[in-house]
Design a protein around this motif. Structure first.
Motif, mmCIF file in Angstrom:
data_model
loop_
_atom_site.group_PDB
_atom_site.id
_atom_site.type_symbol
_atom_site.label_atom_id
_atom_site.label_comp_id
_atom_site.label_asym_id
_atom_site.label_seq_id
_atom_site.Cartn_x
_atom_site.Cartn_y
_atom_site.Cartn_z
ATOM 1 N N GLY A 145 26.533 30.754 39.078
ATOM 2 C CA GLY A 145 27.053 31.949 39.208
ATOM 3 C C GLY A 145 26.419 33.430 38.574
ATOM 4 O O GLY A 145 26.893 34.422 38.807
ATOM 5 N N GLU A 148 26.456 35.504 41.646
ATOM 6 C CA GLU A 148 27.668 35.787 42.304
ATOM 7 C C GLU A 148 28.301 37.034 42.144
ATOM 8 O O GLU A 148 28.556 37.328 41.238
ATOM 9 N N ILE A 151 31.258 37.951 39.816
ATOM 10 C CA ILE A 151 31.601 37.064 38.697
ATOM 11 C C ILE A 151 32.418 37.508 37.644
ATOM 12 O O ILE A 151 32.322 38.662 37.067
ATOM 13 N N VAL A 184 32.659 28.589 42.046
ATOM 14 C CA VAL A 184 32.211 28.771 40.369
ATOM 15 C C VAL A 184 33.327 30.214 39.975
ATOM 16 O O VAL A 184 33.647 30.302 38.756
ATOM 17 N N ASN A 185 33.999 30.849 40.823
ATOM 18 C CA ASN A 185 35.075 31.913 40.235
ATOM 19 C C ASN A 185 36.136 31.193 39.779
ATOM 20 O O ASN A 185 36.897 31.508 39.009
#
Length: 320
Positions: A145, A148, A151, A184-185
């Motif tokens: 992440g 990301e 994030i 991943v969040n």
């Protein structure tokens, strides 16, 4: 010389009597006094049988302190033996039982699960300087992440966060294997939820007012001295976890051009959970409170302040 008498000990109201100091991962041994009905008395490996309270129980003989030898007690079959006690003999049988950590928690009365449990208990169970849920979530975010977008700012699906929370509470090892199956969040959201649900905030109720006062000082030298002194007053599990998270968040900002997360963004997200305030002796409105929380976390994220933190001597084998 008086002749030894054999006496069978009575069952105590049909109750199960548990040693009150059963903590940690030690195997247990189960004892049953002989009689028409028997109740187990569980003792941790290597412990002694405590003498009963003769004033508050129907026991009429005193247990001697018996040292358990784990090497001779590996059989899972019941083994009968006799203990001589002041002219009497106690007949008992025992067998080896292995107890999981969750069972030990139940025996000792310690709170179960991870969420909402004091960080000192979680690190003790994990045998780690940082709770494994924190380490596992951080490692997953760093693996998948760091680039990301948003994030930690972007919320994961709430139902998935709750599902992952329940998995960590019931079986952390299985939860670790499941992490890769979640967005991943969701993993990032689970970490934030863990920090929010700590019974005491990471920087502790006692020290938070002092952190807020220190970060507001105009004198830079005095501010640094007080902030670092306060940080080193944190209990070991809190200090280790805070430093671990700060280093992680600094790593997140190294990918700021892609994930758009600045130090101030991250301080704004994590400050309120790390410094939840009781507002006792701190006459602040909500906006002032949030500003103070953000300032404290931002202070430690900026200018590599963590390199000045005094490292204490510890015996744990797991490093940061």
């Amino acid at each position: 010389m008086a002749q030894s008498q054999q006496q069978e000990l009575p069952n105590v109201d049909g109750l199960v009597h548990t040693h009150p100091l059963v903590v940690g991962p030690s195997p247990l041994f189960e004892y049953r006094q002989q009689g028409p009905s028997s109740s187990p008395l569980k003792m941790p490996q290597g412990s002694s049988i405590p003498p009963p309270d003769l004033h508050h129980s129907p026991w009429r003989v005193i247990f001697p302190h018996v040292k358990l030898d784990p090497r001779s007690l590996q059989s899972k079959e019941w083994k009968q033996s006799v203990i001589a006690m002041n002219g009497h003999e106690m007949i008992y049988s025992m067998r080896y039982l292995h107890q999981s950590l969750s069972q030990l928690d139940e025996l000792s009365g310690a709170p179960r699960g991870i969420f909402g449990v004091p960080i000192s208990i979680v690190t003790y169970r994990d045998r780690s300087r940082v709770p494994l849920i924190v380490r596992n979530c951080v490692e997953d975010v760093e693996r998948r992440g760091l680039e990301e977008l948003g994030i930690y700012r972007v919320s994961g699906i709430a139902t998935d966060v709750q599902t992952l929370k329940a998995a960590f509470d019931s079986n952390p090892k299985d939860a670790l294997l499941q992490l890769k199956n979640y967005d991943v969040n969701v993993v990032a959201g689970t970490l934030k939820l863990y920090l929010r649900e700590l019974p005491e905030p990471l920087l502790t109720d006692e020290l938070i007012p002092s952190f807020v006062s220190a970060v507001a000082l105009d004198d830079a030298v005095a501010k640094e001295q007080q902030m670092m002194s306060l940080l080193n007053q944190l209990p070991d599990p809190n200090l280790n976890s805070f430093m671990y998270l700060m280093k992680h968040l600094i790593k997140v900002t190294e990918h700021e051009q892609v994930n758009k997360m600045t130090l101030h963004n991250l301080a704004t997200i994590f400050g309120p959970s790390m410094l939840r305030m009781k507002n006792e002796g701190l006459p602040m409105n909500i906006s002032q409170e949030v500003v103070a929380q953000v300032q404290v976390v931002y202070y430690f994220l900026s200018d590599d302040k963590l390199s000045n933190v005094v490292q204490r001597q510890r015996t744990e084998s797991v490093s940061l």
